[in-house]
Design a protein around this motif. Structure first.
Motif, PDB file in Angstrom:
ATOM      1  N   VAL A 177      -9.281  -1.115 -11.449  1.00 30.46           N
ATOM      2  CA  VAL A 177      -7.823  -0.620 -11.248  1.00 30.46           C
ATOM      3  C   VAL A 177      -7.505   0.537 -12.321  1.00 30.46           C
ATOM      4  O   VAL A 177      -7.620   0.257 -13.572  1.00 30.46           O
ATOM      5  CB  VAL A 177      -6.949  -1.767 -11.497  1.00 30.46           C
ATOM      6  CG1 VAL A 177      -5.364  -1.290 -11.397  1.00 30.46           C
ATOM      7  CG2 VAL A 177      -7.053  -2.783 -10.579  1.00 30.46           C
ATOM      8  N   ASN A 178      -7.081   1.685 -11.853  1.00 28.15           N
ATOM      9  CA  ASN A 178      -6.463   2.665 -12.515  1.00 28.15           C
ATOM     10  C   ASN A 178      -4.884   2.968 -12.357  1.00 28.15           C
ATOM     11  O   ASN A 178      -4.482   3.129 -11.368  1.00 28.15           O
ATOM     12  CB  ASN A 178      -7.336   4.109 -12.113  1.00 28.15           C
ATOM     13  CG  ASN A 178      -7.052   5.235 -12.864  1.00 28.15           C
ATOM     14  OD1 ASN A 178      -5.884   5.905 -12.461  1.00 28.15           O
ATOM     15  ND2 ASN A 178      -7.045   5.303 -14.087  1.00 28.15           N
ATOM     16  N   ILE A 207     -18.146   1.616  -7.336  1.00 29.46           N
ATOM     17  CA  ILE A 207     -17.365   0.635  -7.494  1.00 29.46           C
ATOM     18  C   ILE A 207     -15.925   0.950  -6.951  1.00 29.46           C
ATOM     19  O   ILE A 207     -15.644   2.158  -6.965  1.00 29.46           O
ATOM     20  CB  ILE A 207     -17.023   0.422  -9.191  1.00 29.46           C
ATOM     21  CG1 ILE A 207     -16.479  -1.063  -9.239  1.00 29.46           C
ATOM     22  CG2 ILE A 207     -16.439   1.470  -9.662  1.00 29.46           C
ATOM     23  CD1 ILE A 207     -16.289  -1.503 -10.799  1.00 29.46           C
ATOM     24  N   LYS A 208     -15.247  -0.109  -6.499  1.00 32.97           N
ATOM     25  CA  LYS A 208     -13.992   0.024  -5.385  1.00 32.97           C
ATOM     26  C   LYS A 208     -13.185   0.462  -6.874  1.00 32.97           C
ATOM     27  O   LYS A 208     -12.975  -0.170  -7.743  1.00 32.97           O
ATOM     28  CB  LYS A 208     -13.609  -1.255  -5.067  1.00 32.97           C
ATOM     29  CG  LYS A 208     -12.516  -1.074  -3.996  1.00 32.97           C
ATOM     30  CD  LYS A 208     -12.252  -2.365  -3.264  1.00 32.97           C
ATOM     31  CE  LYS A 208     -12.311  -1.833  -1.748  1.00 32.97           C
ATOM     32  NZ  LYS A 208     -12.023  -2.897  -0.791  1.00 32.97           N
ATOM     33  N   LEU A 209     -12.377   1.544  -6.304  1.00 33.66           N
ATOM     34  CA  LEU A 209     -11.399   2.282  -7.086  1.00 33.66           C
ATOM     35  C   LEU A 209      -9.783   2.062  -6.871  1.00 33.66           C
ATOM     36  O   LEU A 209      -9.770   2.557  -5.539  1.00 33.66           O
ATOM     37  CB  LEU A 209     -11.732   3.687  -7.571  1.00 33.66           C
ATOM     38  CG  LEU A 209     -10.782   4.323  -8.185  1.00 33.66           C
ATOM     39  CD1 LEU A 209     -11.022   3.871  -9.904  1.00 33.66           C
ATOM     40  CD2 LEU A 209     -11.526   5.842  -8.519  1.00 33.66           C
ATOM     41  N   ASP A 267     -10.096   4.100  -3.232  1.00 31.50           N
ATOM     42  CA  ASP A 267     -10.324   3.315  -2.099  1.00 31.50           C
ATOM     43  C   ASP A 267      -9.002   2.774  -1.481  1.00 31.50           C
ATOM     44  O   ASP A 267      -8.813   2.376  -0.372  1.00 31.50           O
ATOM     45  CB  ASP A 267     -11.399   2.336  -2.392  1.00 31.50           C
ATOM     46  CG  ASP A 267     -12.597   2.540  -2.868  1.00 31.50           C
ATOM     47  OD1 ASP A 267     -13.249   3.438  -1.953  1.00 31.50           O
ATOM     48  OD2 ASP A 267     -13.006   2.544  -3.860  1.00 31.50           O
ATOM     49  N   ALA A 268      -8.019   2.362  -2.505  1.00 31.33           N
ATOM     50  CA  ALA A 268      -6.420   1.923  -1.945  1.00 31.33           C
ATOM     51  C   ALA A 268      -5.745   2.476  -3.183  1.00 31.33           C
ATOM     52  O   ALA A 268      -6.085   2.310  -4.316  1.00 31.33           O
ATOM     53  CB  ALA A 268      -6.788   0.519  -1.598  1.00 31.33           C
ATOM     54  N   LEU A 315       0.775  -1.074  -0.027  1.00 29.87           N
ATOM     55  CA  LEU A 315      -0.182   0.031  -0.001  1.00 29.87           C
ATOM     56  C   LEU A 315       0.834   1.170   0.067  1.00 29.87           C
ATOM     57  O   LEU A 315       1.998   1.420   0.767  1.00 29.87           O
ATOM     58  CB  LEU A 315      -1.013   0.048   1.263  1.00 29.87           C
ATOM     59  CG  LEU A 315      -1.959  -1.123   1.371  1.00 29.87           C
ATOM     60  CD1 LEU A 315      -2.655  -1.028   2.736  1.00 29.87           C
ATOM     61  CD2 LEU A 315      -3.053  -1.020   0.141  1.00 29.87           C
ATOM     62  N   LEU A 316       0.437   2.121  -0.756  1.00 28.20           N
ATOM     63  CA  LEU A 316       1.063   3.435  -1.043  1.00 28.20           C
ATOM     64  C   LEU A 316       1.622   4.092   0.578  1.00 28.20           C
ATOM     65  O   LEU A 316       2.680   4.600   0.715  1.00 28.20           O
ATOM     66  CB  LEU A 316       0.680   4.530  -1.976  1.00 28.20           C
ATOM     67  CG  LEU A 316       1.268   5.803  -2.278  1.00 28.20           C
ATOM     68  CD1 LEU A 316       2.776   5.396  -2.780  1.00 28.20           C
ATOM     69  CD2 LEU A 316       0.720   6.683  -2.990  1.00 28.20           C
TER      70      LEU A 316
END
Length: 180
Positions: free
Chosen positions: A68-69, A94-96, A120-121, A48-49
């Motif tokens: 996923v972006n 939607i989870k981003l 979101d993460a 995680l960043l």
């Protein structure tokens, strides 16, 4: 005959150039079909960043669709896409998941502090290997993954409001219809 050879070469070159212009005006040259569409998303475990001691994996994301972006602080186009993600994609529910691709964590954090964090993460793919597994060759790119972990849609380049409407929303609707 020796005098005709340069003239024939010239006409052949003009013909090739003309064909190239015709091809580019009749075919989308920016889109490369992904061989991963309809296939399982690559397995990954990335830090995680904001908390590199913790990770996020594909297994943890199973059960609900997610987007996923892929972005980078070095990516100018990502700066233009970022407000669109915030205003148009984030409200979709939607989870981003943001993937800071080939980016130093401190640079990615600074960039998100400047432009905002719609994710979101955010995971960090410093060496770019997970991006390679996804078939990423530029940023931004986005992947819609269904609840079973199958890639259903890939966007090369930035989202625009029109593309969200014409491409992403119909793909998300298909995911809703496929739910048991």
């Amino acid at each position: 005959m020796n005098r005709l050879l340069p003239l024939l070469g010239f006409f052949a070159l003009v013909g090739l150039l003309g064909f190239g212009i015709w091809w580019n005006t009749h075919h989308e040259t920016n889109e490369v079909p992904s061989p991963l569409i309809g296939k399982s998303a690559p397995e990954f475990v990335l830090p995680l960043l904001y908390d590199p001691a913790k990770t996020l994996s594909k297994k943890e994301l199973l059960g609900k669709p997610y987007l996923v972006n892929v972005f980078g602080s070095w990516c100018v186009t990502c700066q233009y896409e970022h407000p669109i993600l915030t205003e148009k994609v984030k409200p979709l529910g939607i989870k981003l998941i943001g993937m800071a691709w080939k980016d130093q964590p401190e640079d990615a954090k600074r960039w998100l502090a400047q432009f905002g964090d719609p994710y979101d993460a955010v995971v960090s793919d410093v060496d770019g290997r997970t991006g390679i597994d996804f078939g990423v060759y530029m940023a931004p790119e986005s992947f819609l993954v269904d609840a079973q972990g199958t890639i259903r849609y890939k966007r090369i380049g930035m989202f625009t409001p029109e593309l969200i409407e014409s491409e992403l929303l119909p793909e998300m609707a298909k995911l809703q219809q496929a739910r048991p």
